[in-house]
Design an enzyme around this catalytic site. Structure first.
Site, PDB file in Angstrom:
ATOM      1  N   GLY A 187       0.806  -1.216   0.000  1.00 41.46           N
ATOM      2  CA  GLY A 187       0.000   0.000   0.000  1.00 41.46           C
ATOM      3  C   GLY A 187       0.835   1.261   0.000  1.00 41.46           C
ATOM      4  CG  HIS A 213       3.095   0.539  -5.413  1.00 42.71           C
ATOM      5  ND1 HIS A 213       3.251   1.607  -4.562  1.00 42.71           N
ATOM      6  CD2 HIS A 213       3.683  -0.513  -4.791  1.00 42.71           C
ATOM      7  CE1 HIS A 213       3.889   1.218  -3.465  1.00 42.71           C
ATOM      8  NE2 HIS A 213       4.176  -0.059  -3.583  1.00 42.71           N
ATOM      9  CD  GLN A 217       7.343  -7.998   3.928  1.00 47.86           C
ATOM     10  OE1 GLN A 217       6.541  -8.749   3.408  1.00 47.86           O
ATOM     11  NE2 GLN A 217       7.966  -7.040   3.236  1.00 47.86           N
ATOM     12  N   GLY A 231       8.605  -5.511  -8.910  1.00 50.55           N
ATOM     13  CA  GLY A 231       9.514  -4.449  -9.363  1.00 50.55           C
ATOM     14  C   GLY A 231      10.974  -4.796  -9.154  1.00 50.55           C
ATOM     15  CE  LYS A 238      12.610   1.383  -3.826  1.00 50.84           C
ATOM     16  NZ  LYS A 238      12.023   0.498  -2.807  1.00 50.84           N
ATOM     17  CG  ASP A 239      11.671  -4.264  -3.463  1.00 51.29           C
ATOM     18  OD1 ASP A 239      12.033  -4.041  -2.313  1.00 51.29           O
ATOM     19  OD2 ASP A 239      10.854  -3.544  -4.071  1.00 51.29           O
ATOM     20  CB  VAL A 249       8.857   3.698 -11.503  1.00 47.65           C
ATOM     21  CG1 VAL A 249       8.243   5.034 -11.888  1.00 47.65           C
ATOM     22  CG2 VAL A 249       8.296   2.565 -12.366  1.00 47.65           C
ATOM     23  CB  SER A 267      10.633   3.983  -1.773  1.00 45.40           C
ATOM     24  OG  SER A 267      10.433   3.402  -0.504  1.00 45.40           O
ATOM     25  CB  SER A 268       5.689   3.130   0.605  1.00 47.75           C
ATOM     26  OG  SER A 268       5.076   2.442  -0.459  1.00 47.75           O
TER      27      SER A 268
END
Ligand code: AMP
Length: 289
Positions: A38, A44, A68, A154, A156-157, A183, A192-193
């Site tokens: 979220g 996302h 996690q 993604g 990114k991870d 992105v 990133s959140s």
């Protein structure tokens, strides 16, 4: 011309989500799935749009997975903004939002955890020992509940992608993994959140993640191949302004995450740093040259 307006179906129970997924499968509709925690941003939504373009139905999950997070990590302060996430998902035309509670996903008595070995012992797995068991467990549960044909993750991870790829292969799951490039904001910061935790000053500092990667890429293009030299120049770049705590700077094989002494063949450069209270990651791939 009339355009079709879709309504977003919100589901929070596992049994209802399974029924919805089964009804799609019975109609031979392909299901695309985007798991998230979220606080949605354009990163996302890029995954979501790829699913919408390719699959008949798109399911997005929002679940801040407690399993996690380590005891000293940011589970309680992880940003949550369900209402604005719902608006974003409605605006792009997502079919189903699955947002279960933690009691629904991990009822009392839950005892099963999934562990991908070896590749989880490097990079983020070193400083966050609970991370990948938590990710593998929740992703396998979500795959079983949502029954997707395609799942979007993604780059990114990067290490997480490798873990899910291994999970799919080793457990013979019928899910196609789709990799989506990182992105970035216009100034290079990977979306990133956790960026929303950053003060203005910390955000300026955070820019040095992507800048140091760009500098490394330039150095390699100009002929530097020693991983030690490249790592040192990344470290200098990151520490120049202060306010950064380095977790790791890795120059490694992008499949098994073993450190390299020389940049030769396909190479991953991956960083994890703390800026203020936010742990940020970024990476880039050096293609074979
Ligand atoms: P998260 O909500 O942070 O767990 O991320 C959910 C999914 O979105 C994961 O597959 C992430 O890799 C992906 N994602 C997050 N940020 C980005 C980004 N900046 N670019 C591409 N994918 C991203």
């Amino acid at each position: 011309m009339e355009t079709e307006t879709k309504t977003l179906q919100e589901v929070s129970s596992i049994s209802e989500m399974k029924e919805v997924a089964l009804s799609f499968r019975k109609k031979s509709l392909t299901i695309g799935f985007v798991p998230t925690m979220g606080c949605l941003h354009e990163g996302h939504l890029t995954l979501v749009k790829q699913s919408l373009e390719t699959c008949d139905r798109t399911v997005v999950s929002i679940f801040v997975n407690p399993v996690q997070f380590g005891p000293d990590e940011d589970l309680s302060t992880y940003p949550r903004q369900l209402q604005s996430d719902i608006e974003k998902l409605e605006a792009v035309g997502v079919d189903v939002l699955f947002h279960p509670t933690k009691e629904e996903m991990y009822p009392a008595g839950h005892k099963t955890y999934v562990q991908v070995q070896d590749i989880t012992e490097h990079l983020c797995g070193t400083s966050r020992p609970d991370l990948f068991t938590g990710v593998s467990t929740v992703v396998l549960k979500l795959f079983n509940i949502i029954q997707p044909h395609n799942a979007y993750f993604g780059e990114k991870d990067w290490q997480q992608l490798a873990v899910i790829e291994t999970l799919i292969q080793d457990l013979n799951l019928d899910v196609v993994l789709i990799r989506v490039p990182i992105v970035r904001e216009i100034d290079g910061l990977a979306m990133s959140s956790r960026n929303r935790y950053l003060s203005d000053q910390e955000r300026q500092t955070a820019l040095f993640l992507s800048r140091s990667l760009q500098q490394a890429r330039d150095n390699i293009r100009q002929g530097t191949t020693s991983a030690k030299v490249i790592r040192n120049s990344i470290r200098q770049c990151l520490l120049e302004k202060g306010g950064v705590e380095i977790d790791y700077i890795s120059i490694c094989d992008p499949k098994n995450f073993k450190e390299k002494e020389q940049v030769c063949g396909r190479t991953l450069i991956a960083l994890a740093v703390k800026v203020g209270t936010s742990r940020l990651i970024d990476n880039c791939i050096i293609e074979e040259f």
